[in-house]
Design an enzyme around this catalytic site. Sequence first.
Site, PDB file in Angstrom:
ATOM      1  N   TYR A 131       0.707  -1.306   0.106  1.00 49.12           N
ATOM      2  CA  TYR A 131      -0.088   0.026   0.059  1.00 49.12           C
ATOM      3  C   TYR A 131       0.705   1.260  -0.013  1.00 49.12           C
ATOM      4  O   TYR A 131       1.991   1.010   0.084  1.00 49.12           O
ATOM      5  CB  TYR A 131      -1.116   0.069   1.231  1.00 49.12           C
ATOM      6  CG  TYR A 131      -2.246  -0.824   0.896  1.00 49.12           C
ATOM      7  CD1 TYR A 131      -2.982  -0.556  -0.218  1.00 49.12           C
ATOM      8  CD2 TYR A 131      -2.761  -1.712   1.894  1.00 49.12           C
ATOM      9  CE1 TYR A 131      -4.120  -1.478  -0.404  1.00 49.12           C
ATOM     10  CE2 TYR A 131      -4.065  -2.198   1.492  1.00 49.12           C
ATOM     11  CZ  TYR A 131      -4.565  -2.105   0.429  1.00 49.12           C
ATOM     12  OH  TYR A 131      -5.827  -2.751   0.116  1.00 49.12           O
ATOM     13  N   THR A 159      -0.565  -2.178  -4.838  1.00 48.96           N
ATOM     14  CA  THR A 159      -2.097  -2.308  -5.230  1.00 48.96           C
ATOM     15  C   THR A 159      -2.552  -0.767  -5.556  1.00 48.96           C
ATOM     16  O   THR A 159      -2.295  -0.068  -4.803  1.00 48.96           O
ATOM     17  CB  THR A 159      -3.034  -2.693  -4.070  1.00 48.96           C
ATOM     18  OG1 THR A 159      -2.750  -4.038  -3.787  1.00 48.96           O
ATOM     19  CG2 THR A 159      -4.475  -2.498  -4.163  1.00 48.96           C
ATOM     20  N   LYS A 255      -1.478  -4.439  -8.919  1.00 48.87           N
ATOM     21  CA  LYS A 255      -2.886  -5.387  -8.597  1.00 48.87           C
ATOM     22  C   LYS A 255      -4.048  -4.273  -8.760  1.00 48.87           C
ATOM     23  O   LYS A 255      -3.915  -3.001  -8.093  1.00 48.87           O
ATOM     24  CB  LYS A 255      -2.681  -5.779  -7.351  1.00 48.87           C
ATOM     25  CG  LYS A 255      -4.116  -6.554  -6.573  1.00 48.87           C
ATOM     26  CD  LYS A 255      -4.035  -7.327  -5.561  1.00 48.87           C
ATOM     27  CE  LYS A 255      -5.180  -7.978  -4.926  1.00 48.87           C
ATOM     28  NZ  LYS A 255      -5.937  -6.801  -4.194  1.00 48.87           N
ATOM     29  N   HIS A 279     -10.794  -5.896  -6.216  1.00 56.86           N
ATOM     30  CA  HIS A 279     -10.785  -6.037  -4.829  1.00 56.86           C
ATOM     31  C   HIS A 279     -12.006  -6.991  -4.153  1.00 56.86           C
ATOM     32  O   HIS A 279     -12.407  -6.660  -3.077  1.00 56.86           O
ATOM     33  CB  HIS A 279     -10.719  -4.259  -4.417  1.00 56.86           C
ATOM     34  CG  HIS A 279      -9.807  -4.556  -3.008  1.00 56.86           C
ATOM     35  ND1 HIS A 279      -8.379  -3.752  -3.240  1.00 56.86           N
ATOM     36  CD2 HIS A 279      -9.845  -4.821  -1.660  1.00 56.86           C
ATOM     37  CE1 HIS A 279      -7.648  -3.621  -2.171  1.00 56.86           C
ATOM     38  NE2 HIS A 279      -8.661  -4.465  -1.221  1.00 56.86           N
ATOM     39  N   ARG A 282     -14.772  -4.919  -2.794  1.00 52.49           N
ATOM     40  CA  ARG A 282     -14.765  -4.319  -1.338  1.00 52.49           C
ATOM     41  C   ARG A 282     -14.636  -2.680  -1.424  1.00 52.49           C
ATOM     42  O   ARG A 282     -14.867  -2.275  -0.253  1.00 52.49           O
ATOM     43  CB  ARG A 282     -13.759  -5.060  -0.545  1.00 52.49           C
ATOM     44  CG  ARG A 282     -13.940  -6.445  -0.448  1.00 52.49           C
ATOM     45  CD  ARG A 282     -12.652  -7.321   0.539  1.00 52.49           C
ATOM     46  NE  ARG A 282     -12.370  -6.825   1.835  1.00 52.49           N
ATOM     47  CZ  ARG A 282     -13.149  -7.098   2.849  1.00 52.49           C
ATOM     48  NH1 ARG A 282     -14.016  -8.246   2.579  1.00 52.49           N
ATOM     49  NH2 ARG A 282     -12.487  -6.946   3.983  1.00 52.49           N
TER      50      ARG A 282
HETATM   51  C1  LIG Z   1     -10.549  -9.605   4.344  1.00 51.49           C
HETATM   52  C2  LIG Z   1      -9.874  -9.215   3.053  1.00 51.49           C
HETATM   53  C3  LIG Z   1      -8.935  -8.269   3.232  1.00 51.49           C
HETATM   54  C4  LIG Z   1      -8.344  -7.772   2.331  1.00 51.49           C
HETATM   55  N1  LIG Z   1      -7.303  -6.976   2.355  1.00 51.49           N
HETATM   56  C5  LIG Z   1      -6.379  -6.434   1.270  1.00 51.49           C
HETATM   57  C6  LIG Z   1      -5.184  -5.782   1.208  1.00 51.49           C
HETATM   58  O1  LIG Z   1      -4.904  -5.502   2.389  1.00 51.49           O
HETATM   59  N2  LIG Z   1      -4.411  -5.318   0.067  1.00 51.49           N
HETATM   60  C7  LIG Z   1      -5.147  -5.771  -1.032  1.00 51.49           C
HETATM   61  O2  LIG Z   1      -4.437  -5.536  -2.107  1.00 51.49           O
HETATM   62  N3  LIG Z   1      -6.152  -6.613  -1.225  1.00 51.49           N
HETATM   63  C8  LIG Z   1      -6.893  -7.044  -0.221  1.00 51.49           C
HETATM   64  N4  LIG Z   1      -7.914  -7.671  -0.122  1.00 51.49           N
HETATM   65  C9  LIG Z   1      -8.583  -8.081  -1.586  1.00 51.49           C
HETATM   66  C10 LIG Z   1      -8.185  -9.380  -1.971  1.00 51.49           C
HETATM   67  O3  LIG Z   1      -6.386  -9.488  -2.206  1.00 51.49           O
HETATM   68  C11 LIG Z   1      -8.704  -9.703  -3.332  1.00 51.49           C
HETATM   69  O4  LIG Z   1      -8.468  -9.037  -4.508  1.00 51.49           O
HETATM   70  C12 LIG Z   1     -10.108 -10.071  -3.205  1.00 51.49           C
HETATM   71  O5  LIG Z   1     -10.316 -10.905  -1.997  1.00 51.49           O
HETATM   72  C13 LIG Z   1     -10.485 -11.269  -4.226  1.00 51.49           C
HETATM   73  O6  LIG Z   1     -11.681 -11.507  -4.161  1.00 51.49           O
HETATM   74  P1  LIG Z   1     -12.360 -12.761  -3.492  1.00 51.49           P
HETATM   75  O7  LIG Z   1     -12.366 -12.395  -2.072  1.00 51.49           O
HETATM   76  O8  LIG Z   1     -13.813 -12.728  -4.241  1.00 51.49           O
HETATM   77  O9  LIG Z   1     -11.422 -13.859  -3.722  1.00 51.49           O
HETATM   78  C14 LIG Z   1      -8.807  -8.194   0.954  1.00 51.49           C
HETATM   79  C15 LIG Z   1      -9.730  -9.093   0.757  1.00 51.49           C
HETATM   80  C16 LIG Z   1     -10.503  -9.405   1.735  1.00 51.49           C
HETATM   81  C17 LIG Z   1     -11.371 -10.386   1.804  1.00 51.49           C
END
Ligand SMILES: Cc1cc2nc3c(=O)[nH]c(=O)nc-3n(C[C@H](O)[C@H](O)[C@H](O)COP(=O)(O)O)c2cc1C
Length: 393
Positions: A131, A159, A255, A279, A282
């Site tokens: 990050y 990311t 990413k 992501h 999210r």
């Molecule tokens: C609980 C959680 C925390 C996450 N934290 C990060 C993060 O710190 N950095 C990041 O690049 N992506 C983060 N992500 C996104 C994931 O890297 C990924 O893009 C995403 O979970 C993919 O979708 P999926 O959960 O449907 O497989 C997070 C996802 C979740 C579920």
Amino acid sequence: MRRRYPTVESLRARARARVPRFAFAFVDGGANDEECAARNATALSSVELLPRYCIDTKDVSTEVELFGRTYAAPFGVAPMGSGGLIWPGAEEYLAAEAQARNVPYILATPANASIERIAKIAPDVFWFQLYRFPKDDHAITFDLVKRAGDAGAQVLVPTIDSAGKSKRPRDIRHGVKVPFKIGPKIFLQVARSPAWTLALRRHGLLRTENIVPYTEGRATTGSTAQTMQARASGSHTWDELARLRDRWKRAFVVKGVLHPEDAARLVKLGVDGMIVSNHGGRHFDGAPASIDMLPAIVAEVGARATVMIDSGFRSGLDVVRALALGAKAAFMGRPFLYGLGALGEGGARHVMDMMFDELRREFQHVGVRSVAEAATIPARHLRAWDLEAQKNT
Ligand SMILES: Cc1cc2nc3c(=O)[nH]c(=O)nc-3n(C[C@H](O)[C@H](O)[C@H](O)COP(=O)(O)O)c2cc1C
């Protein structure tokens, strides 16, 4: 276990019943109305693959080469911050399993385990997600990059899709706060989850471990999370990415790419690869499903960079869909955390077993014996974005 939890969805249901509500909400939830998360699932399931028969598929190889290293499968663990909320020790368990199975493991900047610790557990498969910390001319950002390099991370993964703070209504409703505090509401949820509480006692504090050196004063759960929250912000700009690229001598993968023109610009900047991602829905609820952007991005840069993907992948079949549409690998986030929430430490292994098993089966069903052959599977993907055609309407 195979009989009781044969799918990611069955693990999700078990995790929901077993871990405190706020922890499940944090992992499972998406931004705003969670439409993007739903769109990822709908889009993936709409991709049809046309099988070929009469082929001897007894010997199937799921191996893939990524950045000069051979991995056992074209899938890996996506970076996830605060993974320990769903199961204390999540990062360590997942990294150890990824190392044992020889699949990529991406440690998140805000994870509950440090770069140095994960490098010891998963020396061969450890990638680091980065990050952005703009203060003091990116002092923290560059220190994290140095630590990842010194520890031996194979790949640096900045990311870019976190331009603003996300609004996740489920987090708000269930009392997920940074820094995390155990108020009466959370206390009740924790009391109803004895296995989780025991795991937390065994593991100890859930700190944002990578941030420990940057807190002023005592590095507690609250102060590390607070420092992360206060210092990390925005999307790495083009200039910043160029500086990072200059410093990082190993593979460099960005990413959170969705626009084919951003993909082209990243290639010009000298990236080795990218992860097409929203992501997991999210952050920005209006984003397209990542699988719907994949063909346009592969057409734009697939010959010049390694294109990978995540967001919504829940099965071996989903991974094959991505390979057929030109991705070299697909990452999964929530499925691994559901596994841990449902089964504790053994959940990491169960999800890996399931994915390897499904991938082999689906290769046989469509009539391919390798990842290279999977790229030739005829795929019908009616929802795929075509920006050129859209410009002309
Ligand atoms: C609980 C959680 C925390 C996450 N934290 C990060 C993060 O710190 N950095 C990041 O690049 N992506 C983060 N992500 C996104 C994931 O890297 C990924 O893009 C995403 O979970 C993919 O979708 P999926 O959960 O449907 O497989 C997070 C996802 C979740 C579920």
